[in-house]
Design a protein around this motif. Structure first.
Motif, mmCIF file in Angstrom:
data_model
loop_
_atom_site.group_PDB
_atom_site.id
_atom_site.type_symbol
_atom_site.label_atom_id
_atom_site.label_comp_id
_atom_site.label_asym_id
_atom_site.label_seq_id
_atom_site.Cartn_x
_atom_site.Cartn_y
_atom_site.Cartn_z
ATOM 1 N N SER A 134 0.827 -1.208 0.000
ATOM 2 C CA SER A 134 0.000 0.000 0.000
ATOM 3 C C SER A 134 0.864 1.262 0.000
ATOM 4 O O SER A 134 0.542 2.242 -0.671
ATOM 5 C CB SER A 134 -0.949 0.000 1.197
ATOM 6 N N ALA A 146 -4.706 4.098 -1.561
ATOM 7 C CA ALA A 146 -4.672 2.781 -0.927
ATOM 8 C C ALA A 146 -4.467 2.953 0.575
ATOM 9 O O ALA A 146 -3.580 3.668 1.012
ATOM 10 C CB ALA A 146 -3.538 1.944 -1.519
ATOM 11 N N THR A 155 -5.342 -4.224 3.079
ATOM 12 C CA THR A 155 -5.982 -4.094 1.775
ATOM 13 C C THR A 155 -6.901 -5.287 1.521
ATOM 14 O O THR A 155 -6.487 -6.415 1.620
ATOM 15 C CB THR A 155 -4.922 -4.028 0.656
ATOM 16 N N ASP A 171 -4.353 -2.976 -7.813
ATOM 17 C CA ASP A 171 -4.021 -3.433 -6.464
ATOM 18 C C ASP A 171 -4.773 -4.718 -6.148
ATOM 19 O O ASP A 171 -5.877 -4.948 -6.627
ATOM 20 C CB ASP A 171 -4.400 -2.348 -5.451
#
Length: 279
Positions: A134, A146, A155, A171
């Motif tokens: 992140s 993020a 995450t 991501d």
């Protein structure tokens, strides 16, 4: 210290990676420069197949530079390149675009021959929890899209992030694997990739002293002002606790407190620049 687990969100992440590989030109795999082998999820190798991959050895400011360079040489082959970086300061990140251009040279040339200009490279970012994924994405995007946390597994959902480099990042949540051996588990736990809450931190601190008295004896002595090291890790741990004043009533060692201090100082790079694994 064997650990077996495979939380449901990691099964989902594995499926996401497999399904979304066709959407990207390359994969950026983030590893911890201090534990390059243990922070490599073997499933990533299988999932990515022949997809061009850039291995980013993150937190390189905390690792021993010469050993990190050995890892880069060891890992860079075929459609894989490796480089070091520090996602918090941004050191090394400017080299990502040139590395991706080299990895994707033939594909980019084909696109240019078709008249395409301002080509955006689409990249999937993968890695185990708490390797700085992140932080990397935030630095690349120059904002805080993020969510960042100092605990593994922050995450959770897929998201695309644009950068000013002409790179678009996909991501994915951090993914661990179903089973790993004791040495891998220890390396991951030392650096915080496995939550302290599920570990015996006192045992972990003792194991850490065992490793450091072999790999970095001088640095261990200097940090904790020890005149000498004993062959016994528990004696060294006791002496470190005494030096740091981790003593309870009746002169008993407060192992919980000294364990927290040792792990915190290792993770913060206060003991020394440490590489727990060699190529």
């Amino acid at each position: 210290m064997p650990i077996n687990w495979f939380p449901g969100h990691m099964v989902k992440t594995r499926r996401q990676i497999k399904e979304n590989l066709k959407l990207v030109d390359a994969v950026i795999e983030i590893r911890d420069a201090r534990i390059v082998k243990s922070s490599a999820n073997p499933e990533i190798e299988e999932l990515c197949g022949n997809k061009p991959r850039l291995i980013l050895l993150n937190k390189s400011d905390l690792s021993e530079g010469a050993i990190t360079k050995q890892w880069i040489k060891e890992l860079s082959k075929g459609s894989i390149r490796a480089m070091e970086a520090n996602s918090l300061t941004g050191a090394g990140l400017k080299n990502i675009k040139p590395e991706l251009n080299n990895l994707l040279k033939e594909k980019l040339e084909r696109q240019k021959n078709k008249g395409l200009v301002n080509i955006t490279i689409r990249v999937m970012v993968v890695g185990i929890p708490n390797v700085g994924k992140s932080s990397f994405i935030n630095k690349m995007a120059q904002n805080t899209i993020a969510k960042v946390g100092d605990r593994p597994g922050v995450t959770k959902n897929k998201q695309w992030i644009k950068t000013k480099m002409g790179i678009e990042l996909l991501d994915t949540p951090g993914i661990l694997w179903p089973k790993f051996d004791e040495e891998t588990a220890l390396s991951l736990a030392f650096t915080g990739a496995i939550k302290d809450e599920i570990m015996d931190t006192e045992e972990l601190a003792l194991k850490l002293v065992e490793h450091l008295q072999v790999l970095y004896p001088k640095e261990l002595m200097e940090r904790y002002k020890l005149d000498e090291l004993s062959p016994s890790a528990i004696e060294n741990l006791d002496n470190i606790a005494i030096k740091r004043g981790c003593i309870m009533s009746k002169n008993t060692i407060d192992y919980n407190r000294i364990a927290a201090i040792l792990l915190d100082e290792l993770r913060g790079g206060k003991i020394a620049k440490i590489s727990l694994e060699r190529p």
